[in-house]
Scaffold this motif. Sequence first.
Motif, short mmCIF file in Angstrom:
data_model
loop_
_atom_site.label_atom_id
_atom_site.label_comp_id
_atom_site.label_asym_id
_atom_site.label_seq_id
_atom_site.Cartn_x
_atom_site.Cartn_y
_atom_site.Cartn_z
N ASP A 115 11.19 9.51 -9.11
CA ASP A 115 10.25 10.42 -8.45
C ASP A 115 9.53 9.66 -7.33
OD1 ASP A 115 8.41 12.31 -7.70
OD2 ASP A 115 7.78 12.82 -9.74
N PRO A 116 10.20 9.44 -6.20
CA PRO A 116 9.60 8.63 -5.13
C PRO A 116 8.32 9.22 -4.56
CG PRO A 116 11.67 9.65 -4.41
CD PRO A 116 11.57 9.86 -5.89
N GLN A 117 8.18 10.53 -4.58
CA GLN A 117 6.96 11.12 -4.05
C GLN A 117 5.76 10.76 -4.94
OE1 GLN A 117 7.79 15.35 -3.63
NE2 GLN A 117 8.30 15.07 -1.47
N LYS A 118 5.97 10.82 -6.25
CA LYS A 118 4.90 10.45 -7.18
C LYS A 118 4.58 8.97 -7.04
CE LYS A 118 3.72 10.45 -12.10
NZ LYS A 118 4.19 10.81 -13.47
N ALA A 119 5.62 8.15 -6.91
CA ALA A 119 5.41 6.71 -6.76
C ALA A 119 4.63 6.41 -5.48
CB ALA A 119 6.75 5.98 -6.75
N ALA A 120 4.97 7.10 -4.39
CA ALA A 120 4.28 6.88 -3.13
C ALA A 120 2.80 7.27 -3.24
CB ALA A 120 4.96 7.65 -2.01
N TRP A 121 2.54 8.39 -3.91
CA TRP A 121 1.15 8.83 -4.10
C TRP A 121 0.37 7.80 -4.92
CZ3 TRP A 121 -1.26 10.20 -8.81
CH2 TRP A 121 -2.56 10.68 -8.67
N MET A 122 0.99 7.28 -5.99
CA MET A 122 0.32 6.26 -6.80
C MET A 122 0.06 5.00 -5.98
SD MET A 122 2.12 6.37 -10.56
CE MET A 122 1.69 7.66 -11.75
N GLY A 123 1.02 4.64 -5.15
CA GLY A 123 0.82 3.46 -4.31
C GLY A 123 -0.33 3.63 -3.34
N GLU A 124 -0.42 4.79 -2.72
CA GLU A 124 -1.52 5.05 -1.79
C GLU A 124 -2.86 5.07 -2.52
OE1 GLU A 124 -0.50 8.72 0.02
OE2 GLU A 124 1.19 7.89 1.17
N THR A 125 -2.88 5.66 -3.71
CA THR A 125 -4.11 5.71 -4.50
C THR A 125 -4.53 4.32 -4.95
OG1 THR A 125 -3.42 7.90 -5.29
CG2 THR A 125 -5.24 6.84 -6.44
N GLY A 126 -3.55 3.50 -5.34
CA GLY A 126 -3.86 2.14 -5.75
C GLY A 126 -4.41 1.31 -4.62
N LEU A 127 -3.84 1.49 -3.43
CA LEU A 127 -4.33 0.77 -2.25
C LEU A 127 -5.78 1.15 -1.96
CD1 LEU A 127 -4.01 -0.97 0.28
CD2 LEU A 127 -2.95 1.00 1.40
N ALA A 128 -6.08 2.44 -2.01
CA ALA A 128 -7.45 2.89 -1.75
C ALA A 128 -8.41 2.36 -2.82
CB ALA A 128 -7.49 4.42 -1.72
N ARG A 129 -7.96 2.33 -4.08
CA ARG A 129 -8.83 1.82 -5.14
C ARG A 129 -9.09 0.32 -4.99
NH1 ARG A 129 -8.19 1.17 -11.63
NH2 ARG A 129 -10.41 1.34 -12.08
N THR A 130 -8.07 -0.41 -4.60
CA THR A 130 -8.25 -1.85 -4.40
C THR A 130 -9.27 -2.11 -3.31
OG1 THR A 130 -5.96 -2.23 -5.07
CG2 THR A 130 -7.06 -4.01 -3.91
#
Length: 350
Positions: free
Chosen positions: A298-313
């Motif tokens: 599910d690359p779309q879900k993975a991309a969303w998680m990556g963007e959210t993780g970057l913002a949280r960091t």
Amino acid sequence: MRVALLTENRDDLRTAALARHLRRYADVEVLRAGTAPTRDLAGVDVVHSHTWDTGLAGHLAKCQHGVPHVLTPPGLEPPARTRRGALLVADRIVVGSFQMRAELMRRHRELAPRRVTVVHGGFDTQAYHPDEGTGALAALGVRTDPAAVRHTVACVGRDLPEAALLNLLRAAPRLLPGTQVVICASGPEAERAHGELAAALRAEGCDLVWVRRTPSPRAVRQLLTFADVSVCPAGHDAPEPAALAAMACGTPVVATKAGCLTEVVHDGVTGLLVPPPGAHPEIYAKDLADGINSLLADPQKAAWMGETGLARTEREFTFEAAAERLYAVYEAVSENKVKAQRMKTEPIRT
């Protein structure tokens, strides 16, 4: 406000980075406790010690000069040579995780909850950030041609325990076809894991790249950005070299639900947490592979998680965020000192 950061090594990069960001709020000096007599601390407003040994110097400054003392303990129990009183009478204790806070208070029940504050350690987002380049990956043996590799899973960390690597290697054969697994690990334990399973996995057809030297920060940054998923297997729960580095590069993390990782990785939002292995490593290997595969599929879900993780960091784990929260602690202990002095000097009204 004048703040003295006490350390055993003035060249410590983390302390230097923290001091640099704290100087936005206060006059900060980094002192090596072994060379700074406590009389040199008489004029400061707050002393913040970062080790058990420097904690003694901070405690003496508190006793001799009335300087508020903030202590960041490097562990849960003071060594035998260190007086436990430095921990128990510090004006504020700052720890890096809620897990450590709970365990510290369990072991030292005399501590009042209000005296223990959580400030997540700063992470260098200038060194680790999204880097879409791939020029440094060829030297690591990482293939970037989409015709040859469908997915890439990365595991990066210093001194990865052998148990953690074996857990990942057991999960590797279960990953989706066309998945390249890149492990950056060195040291004696990594060599033992490499010798035990890596050759056998390659013989089974697993696409395994093992980087057995320390890559450059640029290469790590490009690898984590290029990878579809970063994995932190059981036994490796240090957040900085694993989960935070990946999140800072915009990559979702699959990790073990244990230790500091439960505070760094928001399950289902910045990545996935799987139950720890316990006595069943094969079950854990399946759970780990299932978590990785669910994001690869599910690359779309993975991309969303990556963007959210970057913002949280960038919001919660930077040196800037740590400095802002620490300054709030310094203000609080300084205000408490002023209140205490006022109560001593004001006449008692009847």
